[in-house]
Design a protein around this motif. Structure first.
Motif, PDB file in Angstrom:
ATOM      1  N   SER A  96       0.816  -1.221   0.000  1.00 13.23           N
ATOM      2  CA  SER A  96       0.000   0.000   0.000  1.00 13.23           C
ATOM      3  C   SER A  96       0.850   1.271   0.000  1.00 13.23           C
ATOM      4  O   SER A  96       0.403   2.322  -0.447  1.00 13.23           O
ATOM      5  CB  SER A  96      -0.926   0.017   1.223  1.00 13.23           C
ATOM      6  N   SER A  97       2.093   1.190   0.474  1.00 13.11           N
ATOM      7  CA  SER A  97       2.953   2.367   0.509  1.00 13.11           C
ATOM      8  C   SER A  97       3.689   2.588  -0.815  1.00 13.11           C
ATOM      9  O   SER A  97       4.379   3.594  -0.983  1.00 13.11           O
ATOM     10  CB  SER A  97       3.985   2.240   1.634  1.00 13.11           C
ATOM     11  N   LEU A  98       3.536   1.661  -1.745  1.00 12.95           N
ATOM     12  CA  LEU A  98       4.249   1.754  -3.017  1.00 12.95           C
ATOM     13  C   LEU A  98       3.414   2.495  -4.062  1.00 12.95           C
ATOM     14  O   LEU A  98       2.207   2.662  -3.920  1.00 12.95           O
ATOM     15  CB  LEU A  98       4.600   0.358  -3.516  1.00 12.95           C
ATOM     16  N   THR A  99       4.091   2.907  -5.129  1.00 13.74           N
ATOM     17  CA  THR A  99       3.447   3.694  -6.174  1.00 13.74           C
ATOM     18  C   THR A  99       2.951   2.783  -7.293  1.00 13.74           C
ATOM     19  O   THR A  99       3.747   2.050  -7.889  1.00 13.74           O
ATOM     20  CB  THR A  99       4.429   4.712  -6.762  1.00 13.74           C
ATOM     21  N   PRO A 100       1.657   2.807  -7.597  1.00 19.14           N
ATOM     22  CA  PRO A 100       1.171   2.028  -8.744  1.00 19.14           C
ATOM     23  C   PRO A 100       1.491   2.767 -10.046  1.00 19.14           C
ATOM     24  O   PRO A 100       1.774   3.973 -10.040  1.00 19.14           O
ATOM     25  CB  PRO A 100      -0.341   1.973  -8.515  1.00 19.14           C
ATOM     26  N   ILE A 101       1.456   2.055 -11.149  1.00 18.41           N
ATOM     27  CA  ILE A 101       1.683   2.719 -12.434  1.00 18.41           C
ATOM     28  C   ILE A 101       0.592   3.770 -12.667  1.00 18.41           C
ATOM     29  O   ILE A 101      -0.510   3.659 -12.148  1.00 18.41           O
ATOM     30  CB  ILE A 101       1.712   1.726 -13.605  1.00 18.41           C
ATOM     31  N   SER A 102       0.934   4.784 -13.438  1.00 20.84           N
ATOM     32  CA  SER A 102      -0.018   5.843 -13.760  1.00 20.84           C
ATOM     33  C   SER A 102      -0.097   6.014 -15.269  1.00 20.84           C
ATOM     34  O   SER A 102       0.915   5.910 -15.968  1.00 20.84           O
ATOM     35  CB  SER A 102       0.432   7.160 -13.113  1.00 20.84           C
ATOM     36  N   THR A 103      -1.284   6.286 -15.765  1.00 25.76           N
ATOM     37  CA  THR A 103      -1.457   6.524 -17.203  1.00 25.76           C
ATOM     38  C   THR A 103      -1.261   7.994 -17.557  1.00 25.76           C
ATOM     39  O   THR A 103      -1.372   8.370 -18.719  1.00 25.76           O
ATOM     40  CB  THR A 103      -2.859   6.072 -17.656  1.00 25.76           C
TER      41      THR A 103
END
Length: 201
Positions: A96-103
């Protein structure tokens, strides 16, 4: 009479010589032109081959990030497979503290050559890091391409590489586009590869 024939033959020989020299000059010019075009074509192919390899490496690097996330977050791979900045310190089920990919963000590939076995990660491009590809001197006779331009062993190349994501409406896949640009003889060139990356766990 004989004198007239001798003059005629001399004139014919001179004309034949001029024609022969002209043919040789035209033929040589054509051969030089073909050789020059061939060399330029070979050079252009070499540039494009490097660009294609850099683009393909970008695709494989994102797959590597996905697969590494499977190993780190084996207890919840569906929630964590598309995070972009996990490291070996994130060996837990909580991403949950990590960054998901973004479009909406354009990324460049970072590769840590000092730790974590050349681990890949994605970093947002900025005005100070626009995705320039560098050559890194591993030793006196071996260079590799990297996108981390710090330290004296890095030399900027003519290439930039950027990664963008789209169609992430399905949580189990997204489209990745890797765009490589370079300048060749003063002309800007671009090569792009698009692949679908899926959650195959």
């Amino acid at each position: 009479m004989r004198h007239s024939k001798f003059k005629s033959r001399c004139a014919e020989s001179l004309i034949e010589t001029i024609i022969a020299v002209t043919v040789i000059i035209i033929g040589s010019s054509a051969a030089i032109g073909i050789t020059h075009s061939s060399l330029k074509g070979n050079e252009s192919i070499a540039y494009k081959m490097v660009a294609m390899n850099l683009a393909q490496e970008g695709i494989e690097a994102v797959k590597n990030i996905r697969d590494s996330n499977y190993l780190r977050f084996a207890s919840d791979p569906d929630a964590c497979w598309a995070t972009i900045n996990a490291t070996s310190s994130h060996d837990s089920s909580d991403c949950s503290s990590l960054t998901p990919i973004s479009t909406t963000i354009t990324y460049y590939l970072h590769r840590d050559i000092t730790t974590n076995f050349f681990q890949w990660s994605l970093k947002p491009t900025t005005t100070s890091n626009t995705g320039v590809v560098y050559q890194y001197a591993v030793d006196s006779s071996h260079n590799i391409y990297l996108q981390k331009g710090t330290g004296s062993s890095y030399t900027a190349t003519i290439y930039t590489r950027k990664l963008s994501f789209s169609n992430y409406t399905d949580p189990d896949s997204f489209d990745l586009t890797v765009t490589v640009t370079w300048t060749e003889s003063g002309i800007s060139k671009t090569l792009s590869l698009t692949r679908t990356i899926a959650n195959v766990y």
